[in-house]
Structures are given as C-alpha cells and as structure tokens.
Scaffold this motif. Structure first.
Motif, PDB file in Angstrom:
ATOM      1  N   LEU A  82     -28.441 -18.784  34.886  1.00  0.00           N
ATOM      2  CA  LEU A  82     -28.291 -19.813  33.549  1.00  0.00           C
ATOM      3  C   LEU A  82     -29.173 -21.009  34.051  1.00  0.00           C
ATOM      4  O   LEU A  82     -30.072 -21.450  33.144  1.00  0.00           O
ATOM      5  CB  LEU A  82     -27.020 -19.853  33.044  1.00  0.00           C
ATOM      6  CG  LEU A  82     -26.403 -19.135  32.077  1.00  0.00           C
ATOM      7  CD1 LEU A  82     -26.236 -17.501  32.378  1.00  0.00           C
ATOM      8  CD2 LEU A  82     -24.952 -19.350  31.763  1.00  0.00           C
ATOM      9  N   ASP A  83     -28.865 -21.668  35.126  1.00  0.00           N
ATOM     10  CA  ASP A  83     -29.588 -22.667  35.446  1.00  0.00           C
ATOM     11  C   ASP A  83     -31.053 -22.644  35.527  1.00  0.00           C
ATOM     12  O   ASP A  83     -31.797 -23.490  34.839  1.00  0.00           O
ATOM     13  CB  ASP A  83     -29.066 -23.239  36.970  1.00  0.00           C
ATOM     14  CG  ASP A  83     -27.509 -23.571  36.866  1.00  0.00           C
ATOM     15  OD1 ASP A  83     -27.073 -23.924  35.707  1.00  0.00           O
ATOM     16  OD2 ASP A  83     -26.778 -23.594  38.017  1.00  0.00           O
ATOM     17  N   ALA A  84     -31.449 -21.382  35.916  1.00  0.00           N
ATOM     18  CA  ALA A  84     -33.079 -21.069  36.291  1.00  0.00           C
ATOM     19  C   ALA A  84     -33.798 -21.235  34.889  1.00  0.00           C
ATOM     20  O   ALA A  84     -34.691 -21.420  34.754  1.00  0.00           O
ATOM     21  CB  ALA A  84     -33.241 -20.091  37.040  1.00  0.00           C
ATOM     22  N   LEU A  85     -32.751 -20.511  33.993  1.00  0.00           N
ATOM     23  CA  LEU A  85     -33.203 -20.571  32.479  1.00  0.00           C
ATOM     24  C   LEU A  85     -33.292 -21.766  31.817  1.00  0.00           C
ATOM     25  O   LEU A  85     -33.505 -21.869  30.623  1.00  0.00           O
ATOM     26  CB  LEU A  85     -32.611 -19.450  31.762  1.00  0.00           C
ATOM     27  CG  LEU A  85     -32.720 -18.027  32.309  1.00  0.00           C
ATOM     28  CD1 LEU A  85     -31.757 -16.966  31.795  1.00  0.00           C
ATOM     29  CD2 LEU A  85     -34.132 -17.451  32.209  1.00  0.00           C
ATOM     30  N   GLY A  86     -32.529 -22.804  32.257  1.00  0.00           N
ATOM     31  CA  GLY A  86     -32.433 -23.959  31.714  1.00  0.00           C
ATOM     32  C   GLY A  86     -31.202 -23.917  30.645  1.00  0.00           C
ATOM     33  O   GLY A  86     -31.221 -24.860  29.625  1.00  0.00           O
ATOM     34  N   GLU A  87     -30.298 -23.251  30.784  1.00  0.00           N
ATOM     35  CA  GLU A  87     -29.189 -22.824  29.731  1.00  0.00           C
ATOM     36  C   GLU A  87     -27.942 -23.362  30.103  1.00  0.00           C
ATOM     37  O   GLU A  87     -27.631 -23.139  31.491  1.00  0.00           O
ATOM     38  CB  GLU A  87     -29.305 -21.508  29.291  1.00  0.00           C
ATOM     39  CG  GLU A  87     -30.458 -20.998  28.548  1.00  0.00           C
ATOM     40  CD  GLU A  87     -30.422 -21.360  27.121  1.00  0.00           C
ATOM     41  OE1 GLU A  87     -29.638 -22.085  26.737  1.00  0.00           O
ATOM     42  OE2 GLU A  87     -31.439 -20.806  26.712  1.00  0.00           O
ATOM     43  N   LYS A  88     -27.070 -24.095  29.413  1.00  0.00           N
ATOM     44  CA  LYS A  88     -26.067 -24.399  29.671  1.00  0.00           C
ATOM     45  C   LYS A  88     -24.923 -23.312  29.659  1.00  0.00           C
ATOM     46  O   LYS A  88     -23.713 -23.308  30.543  1.00  0.00           O
ATOM     47  CB  LYS A  88     -25.396 -25.596  29.094  1.00  0.00           C
ATOM     48  CG  LYS A  88     -26.156 -27.012  29.450  1.00  0.00           C
ATOM     49  CD  LYS A  88     -25.817 -28.121  28.650  1.00  0.00           C
ATOM     50  CE  LYS A  88     -26.450 -29.511  29.009  1.00  0.00           C
ATOM     51  NZ  LYS A  88     -26.117 -30.769  28.372  1.00  0.00           N
ATOM     52  N   THR A  89     -24.869 -22.565  28.591  1.00  0.00           N
ATOM     53  CA  THR A  89     -23.827 -21.504  28.327  1.00  0.00           C
ATOM     54  C   THR A  89     -24.794 -20.035  27.736  1.00  0.00           C
ATOM     55  O   THR A  89     -26.164 -20.297  27.558  1.00  0.00           O
ATOM     56  CB  THR A  89     -23.210 -21.880  27.126  1.00  0.00           C
ATOM     57  OG1 THR A  89     -23.907 -22.151  25.828  1.00  0.00           O
ATOM     58  CG2 THR A  89     -22.329 -23.258  27.457  1.00  0.00           C
ATOM     59  N   ALA A  90     -24.144 -19.205  27.976  1.00  0.00           N
ATOM     60  CA  ALA A  90     -24.522 -17.841  27.278  1.00  0.00           C
ATOM     61  C   ALA A  90     -23.254 -17.102  26.787  1.00  0.00           C
ATOM     62  O   ALA A  90     -22.218 -17.268  27.238  1.00  0.00           O
ATOM     63  CB  ALA A  90     -25.253 -17.119  28.195  1.00  0.00           C
ATOM     64  N   VAL A  91     -23.676 -16.012  26.062  1.00  0.00           N
ATOM     65  CA  VAL A  91     -22.603 -14.860  25.602  1.00  0.00           C
ATOM     66  C   VAL A  91     -23.044 -13.931  26.883  1.00  0.00           C
ATOM     67  O   VAL A  91     -23.918 -13.506  27.159  1.00  0.00           O
ATOM     68  CB  VAL A  91     -22.881 -14.287  24.471  1.00  0.00           C
ATOM     69  CG1 VAL A  91     -22.085 -13.091  24.369  1.00  0.00           C
ATOM     70  CG2 VAL A  91     -22.777 -15.312  23.519  1.00  0.00           C
ATOM     71  N   ILE A  92     -21.928 -13.736  27.586  1.00  0.00           N
ATOM     72  CA  ILE A  92     -22.275 -12.555  28.681  1.00  0.00           C
ATOM     73  C   ILE A  92     -21.558 -11.307  28.260  1.00  0.00           C
ATOM     74  O   ILE A  92     -20.447 -10.926  27.924  1.00  0.00           O
ATOM     75  CB  ILE A  92     -21.563 -12.975  29.984  1.00  0.00           C
ATOM     76  CG1 ILE A  92     -21.993 -12.180  31.258  1.00  0.00           C
ATOM     77  CG2 ILE A  92     -19.842 -13.091  29.915  1.00  0.00           C
ATOM     78  CD1 ILE A  92     -21.674 -12.798  32.661  1.00  0.00           C
ATOM     79  N   VAL A  93     -22.494 -10.220  28.538  1.00  0.00           N
ATOM     80  CA  VAL A  93     -22.277  -8.763  28.275  1.00  0.00           C
ATOM     81  C   VAL A  93     -22.196  -7.950  29.511  1.00  0.00           C
ATOM     82  O   VAL A  93     -23.486  -7.843  30.117  1.00  0.00           O
ATOM     83  CB  VAL A  93     -23.241  -8.390  27.193  1.00  0.00           C
ATOM     84  CG1 VAL A  93     -22.889  -6.865  26.794  1.00  0.00           C
ATOM     85  CG2 VAL A  93     -23.094  -9.270  25.865  1.00  0.00           C
ATOM     86  N   GLY A  94     -21.419  -6.918  29.721  1.00  0.00           N
ATOM     87  CA  GLY A  94     -21.696  -6.134  30.799  1.00  0.00           C
ATOM     88  C   GLY A  94     -20.904  -4.574  30.791  1.00  0.00           C
ATOM     89  O   GLY A  94     -20.522  -4.406  29.797  1.00  0.00           O
TER      90      GLY A  94
END
Length: 318
Positions: free
Chosen positions: A87-99
C-alpha cells in the motif's frame, strides 16, 4: 476491456511482482496455494471496468516475486508487512482487501490487526475463525487422529516438494481438477496411510473442467516450474509460529464491513463452519454461497463472484 499491466515493487525488504488494472479506489487481491496473481484473471478487468484500481500480487514465494529460503520468512507477520508495504509503495493509505484460501487468512488477519489500512475485507473459501485454542498442528492431530491430513503432511520440509516437483504438470492438474485431496472427509483421503503422499490415490483427469483451460493450467505449470513448491508450502509450516506470534487474534474483532464467499461444494464447509465467524466479524454481510462451485471459487464461477464483489464494493461508505 481494461488492460492488465505488470511491474515489480519493493516492500518489506523484498520485491513483489504485481498485476494491476484500472484507476480509482484500491482493491488488493491475494491468492492462495498453489496459485498466483493469475487466479484473479477474471476479477482484474471486471473490477477495473467498474472504477477501481485493482492490484493482484504474486504473494512472496510465488511466481515472479522474491522467494526467501528461510521457513520463518513466510510467517503471517511477514506477509502482513508485505501488504501494508505494498500500500505504501502504491501511495495509498487504505484499500479493500480480498483474499482466497491462504489469501483469505491474510485478508482477515490484515483487517483485524491493521484496521487503519483496510476499510473493508472479503474472504473466499476460508472463514475467519480467530485464534485456535492450541497450536494448529496439535489441534488437527486431535481432530483428525488417524485420518491423513494434507496440512500435517506438508509440515516436513522437502517431502511434499519432492512429490509435486517430480511431475509438476500432473501435480497441478490433479490438485486443481482431480478429486479434492484437501478433503479429509473424502473416502479416498480417509483410506490413506500415514506414509502416503498428497497425490496417492488421486487421478489426474484427462479432460479439464470448463473453468480451467489447458492454457490456464500451462501458465500455472510455468510459474511453478520456475519457483518450485517450497515457498508456498512454507506457509503451512508457520501455522504454529503464527499462533505464538499473534495471540491478539484471540480477542480482536474485525469491525470493518466484511463479506464471505464460498463454493457450495467446497469441502472446507464441513470442518470450517461459517457460524462462529459472526461473533468475530460483527459487520459480516450475508455470506455468498456459490452454487456448484468447489474450492477455486473465483476461477470456477467468475460471473457470480464478480457480481458479489461489485455489489459489496458499491455498498461501502465512500
């Protein structure tokens, strides 16, 4: 149709290969064993077309991502750090995580321990059951006693690797499309001796099911011919380590919006029930049980899974 692109990013001291598509809020897709980013080939374009930035890494140890040798490099703590670092490398603070499968365990645990980074969570095929009352290998020995169990078979380094790598095309054909060797209730599995391997008694089908083409299988074979099976199997060898390292999972609840998706015929339904999850995941939506699907649900029934994912995503707070 959205184009899937590929690149390598650095996270948590290693390099991860990622497949990505689309622009918009980030959705992180985590595969299980023995798979790769390619397991999400049907979801990447569909979610991207709906307005999301969709990223599916080769989890550490798989495909074109780095493959540390040490068993402990595949602990849940390391995998979670890979995800937050991504997430940090993508410059994003948050995400929806799916697994899915082990990716589901990663997604549930990420949501539980890093709620500030994951605004919602979807698990497929493996429910969130918190922390076992004892180290998992001890629990499985108690539960299954003399019944052969693949998780226990995978514990000894080198044994399953040698079995699968002796004929990778046959091994993957059998794992994906043959009788489910991961089903401890199956008569074939129950007939096994302790000394038997995963593939013992299982036949590789001459014809693949409709959801898996020969080209699809060839992609997985190519990836595992390059990576081998050790790294993926090392995930199983950390189950007891995870139990000791993450005691907080005994009491931590997942408060984010959550969805669980499972195939109607997934053998896991017999020994990993959904009901106990509801106390640990209070905002769990009504589980989606996909008719006719076995374990590889997002590959087997992509239209139904995509519809469930998009309905869930569109219903999240903005």
């Amino acid at each position: 149709m959205s184009v899937i692109t590929h690149r390598t990013v650095k996270t948590n001291g290693i390099h991860l290969h990622i497949a990505e598509a689309g622009q918009g809020p980030l959705v992180l897709l985590l595969h299980g064993w023995p798979e790769s980013w390619y397991s999400w080939r049907h979801q990447l374009p569909a979610l991207a077309a709906a307005g999301y930035h969709v990223v599916a890494p080769d989890v550490r140890g798989y495909g074109q991502s780095d493959k540390p040798w040490e068993i402990e490099a595949y602990s849940m703590k390391q995998l979670l750090a890979d995800c937050t670092g991504l997430l940090d490398a993508l410059g994003e603070k948050t995400a929806v995580i799916v697994g899915h499968d082990w990716g589901a365990a990663m997604a549930w645990t990420s949501a539980a321990l890093h709620p500030e980074r994951y605004r919602a969570v979807v698990g497929m095929s493996v429910p969130h059951l918190g922390r076992a009352p004892m180290p998992p290998t001890q629990l499985f020995q108690q539960m299954f006693q003399d019944t052969w169990l693949y998780i226990l078979y995978f514990q000894q380094p080198g044994v399953a690797e040698a079995e699968f790598e002796a004929d990778i095309p046959k091994a993957l054909r059998t794992i994906f499309a043959g009788p489910p060797g991961y089903d401890p209730m199956s008569p074939i599995v129950r007939a096994k001796k302790r000394s038997d391997g995963y593939l013992t008694g299982l036949d590789a089908p001459a014809t693949l099911p409709a959801w898996l083409t020969e080209e699809d299988l060839a992609y997985f074979v190519k990836e595992f011919s390059g990576s081998g099976f050790r790294s993926g199997l090392n995930r199983y060898r950390n189950m007891d380590r995870d139990w000791h390292e993450l005691p907080e999972l005994a009491t931590t609840k997942i408060h984010q919006p959550a969805l669980f998706v499972i195939g109607e015929q997934d053998p896991g339904r017999a020994f990993a029930p959904i009901e106990p999850m509801k106390a640990l995941v209070p905002h769990l939506r009504e589980p989606v049980i996909v008719p006719g699907a076995l374990h590889w649900v997002q590959q087997e029934r992509p239209a139904e899974v995509n519809a469930a994912l998009l309905a869930f995503l569109k219903g999240l707070p903005t």
